[in-house]
Design a protein around this motif. Structure first.
Motif, PDB file in Angstrom:
ATOM      1  N   ALA A  20       0.832  -1.200   0.000  1.00 54.99           N
ATOM      2  CA  ALA A  20       0.000   0.000   0.000  1.00 54.99           C
ATOM      3  C   ALA A  20       0.868   1.252   0.000  1.00 54.99           C
ATOM      4  N   GLY A  21       1.956   1.206   0.749  1.00 55.21           N
ATOM      5  CA  GLY A  21       2.854   2.357   0.821  1.00 55.21           C
ATOM      6  C   GLY A  21       3.497   2.663  -0.515  1.00 55.21           C
ATOM      7  N   VAL A  22       3.953   1.633  -1.198  1.00 55.95           N
ATOM      8  CA  VAL A  22       4.582   1.831  -2.503  1.00 55.95           C
ATOM      9  C   VAL A  22       3.552   2.355  -3.495  1.00 55.95           C
ATOM     10  N   GLY A  23       2.362   1.754  -3.463  1.00 57.76           N
ATOM     11  CA  GLY A  23       1.310   2.165  -4.389  1.00 57.76           C
ATOM     12  C   GLY A  23       0.931   3.619  -4.216  1.00 57.76           C
ATOM     13  N   ALA A  24       0.967   4.107  -2.984  1.00 61.49           N
ATOM     14  CA  ALA A  24       0.580   5.493  -2.705  1.00 61.49           C
ATOM     15  C   ALA A  24       1.754   6.450  -2.892  1.00 61.49           C
ATOM     16  N   GLY A  25       2.907   5.916  -3.272  1.00 60.28           N
ATOM     17  CA  GLY A  25       4.072   6.763  -3.489  1.00 60.28           C
ATOM     18  C   GLY A  25       4.650   7.338  -2.220  1.00 60.28           C
ATOM     19  N   ILE A  26       4.449   6.665  -1.133  1.00 64.02           N
ATOM     20  CA  ILE A  26       4.972   7.159   0.140  1.00 64.02           C
ATOM     21  C   ILE A  26       6.468   6.849   0.232  1.00 64.02           C
ATOM     22  N   ALA A  27       7.252   7.841   0.566  1.00 68.81           N
ATOM     23  CA  ALA A  27       8.680   7.617   0.769  1.00 68.81           C
ATOM     24  C   ALA A  27       8.883   7.147   2.197  1.00 68.81           C
ATOM     25  N   TRP A  28       9.357   5.940   2.338  1.00 71.70           N
ATOM     26  CA  TRP A  28       9.526   5.375   3.682  1.00 71.70           C
ATOM     27  C   TRP A  28      10.675   6.058   4.395  1.00 71.70           C
ATOM     28  N   ALA A  29      11.794   6.019   3.764  1.00 71.14           N
ATOM     29  CA  ALA A  29      12.974   6.674   4.313  1.00 71.14           C
ATOM     30  C   ALA A  29      13.892   6.879   3.121  1.00 71.14           C
ATOM     31  N   ALA A  30      13.987   8.104   2.686  1.00 72.07           N
ATOM     32  CA  ALA A  30      14.800   8.383   1.512  1.00 72.07           C
ATOM     33  C   ALA A  30      16.231   7.951   1.770  1.00 72.07           C
ATOM     34  N   ALA A  31      16.770   7.227   0.822  1.00 73.11           N
ATOM     35  CA  ALA A  31      18.142   6.743   0.964  1.00 73.11           C
ATOM     36  C   ALA A  31      19.109   7.697   0.293  1.00 73.11           C
ATOM     37  N   GLU A  32      20.360   7.594   0.710  1.00 72.31           N
ATOM     38  CA  GLU A  32      21.399   8.377   0.046  1.00 72.31           C
ATOM     39  C   GLU A  32      22.370   7.413  -0.631  1.00 72.31           C
ATOM     40  N   HIS A  33      22.675   7.708  -1.873  1.00 73.09           N
ATOM     41  CA  HIS A  33      23.596   6.882  -2.650  1.00 73.09           C
ATOM     42  C   HIS A  33      24.828   7.718  -2.947  1.00 73.09           C
ATOM     43  N   GLU A  34      25.972   7.074  -2.998  1.00 76.35           N
ATOM     44  CA  GLU A  34      27.188   7.830  -3.292  1.00 76.35           C
ATOM     45  C   GLU A  34      27.715   7.495  -4.683  1.00 76.35           C
ATOM     46  N   VAL A  35      28.027   8.533  -5.417  1.00 74.61           N
ATOM     47  CA  VAL A  35      28.703   8.369  -6.704  1.00 74.61           C
ATOM     48  C   VAL A  35      30.012   9.133  -6.615  1.00 74.61           C
ATOM     49  N   VAL A  36      31.086   8.431  -6.940  1.00 76.54           N
ATOM     50  CA  VAL A  36      32.419   9.033  -6.841  1.00 76.54           C
ATOM     51  C   VAL A  36      32.899   9.421  -8.234  1.00 76.54           C
ATOM     52  N   GLN A  37      33.531  10.580  -8.294  1.00 78.05           N
ATOM     53  CA  GLN A  37      34.168  10.992  -9.545  1.00 78.05           C
ATOM     54  C   GLN A  37      35.658  10.750  -9.397  1.00 78.05           C
ATOM     55  N   LYS A  38      36.155   9.834 -10.218  1.00 72.29           N
ATOM     56  CA  LYS A  38      37.561   9.440 -10.102  1.00 72.29           C
ATOM     57  C   LYS A  38      38.093   9.130 -11.493  1.00 72.29           C
ATOM     58  N   HIS A  39      39.301   9.554 -11.773  1.00 71.53           N
ATOM     59  CA  HIS A  39      39.916   9.337 -13.087  1.00 71.53           C
ATOM     60  C   HIS A  39      38.964   9.763 -14.204  1.00 71.53           C
ATOM     61  N   ARG A  40      38.364  10.905 -14.022  1.00 70.40           N
ATOM     62  CA  ARG A  40      37.459  11.502 -15.009  1.00 70.40           C
ATOM     63  C   ARG A  40      36.325  10.565 -15.425  1.00 70.40           C
ATOM     64  N   SER A  41      35.795   9.819 -14.452  1.00 68.45           N
ATOM     65  CA  SER A  41      34.593   9.035 -14.737  1.00 68.45           C
ATOM     66  C   SER A  41      33.760   8.916 -13.469  1.00 68.45           C
TER      67      SER A  41
END
Ligand SMILES: [Cu+2]
Length: 114
Positions: A20-41
């Motif tokens: 039900a939560g997913v269907g209603a678009g409820i954000a349970w707990a927004a996660a944080e993802h890390e993207v690293v910039q290294k060697h120009r990528s």
């Protein structure tokens, strides 16, 4: 049953609540993802996140970078990041977001926002 709920019943109730939560678009707990910039990528070069999650862009390179997106609904521009700098961006719109670097045109990150 004398007041106790069988484990199988608990699982069904929990599953229904999540669905039900997913269907209603409820954000349970927004996660944080890390993207690293290294060697120009970007590392990783592809990432899947949930709508409402944020991405922390860390410049762990010898060069400055300037991360941006012109994907409609998900536009952003971190400005120039020097080495060691982290900038957080939140993506709310489901879809495929193309993330690029203004300084290094070959850098590309594909973010799938679900
Ligand atoms: Cu760059």
């Amino acid at each position: 049953m004398s007041g106790r709920i069988a484990p199988a019943v608990c699982a069904v109730v929990l599953g229904t609540a999540i669905g039900a939560g997913v269907g209603a678009g409820i954000a349970w707990a927004a996660a944080e993802h890390e993207v690293v910039q290294k060697h120009r990528s970007f590392r990783p070069g592809e990432i899947t996140v949930a709508a409402g999650d944020s991405i922390a862009f860390l410049n762990d390179d010898f060069y400055d970078h300037n991360v941006y997106s012109e994907t409609p609904g998900s536009t952003f521009n971190t400005g120039v990041q020097t080495r060691g700098e982290t900038t957080r961006v939140t993506l709310d719109q489901p879809g495929t977001v193309e993330v690029l670097c203004k300084i290094h045109p070959k850098m590309k990150l594909i973010v799938t926002v679900e």
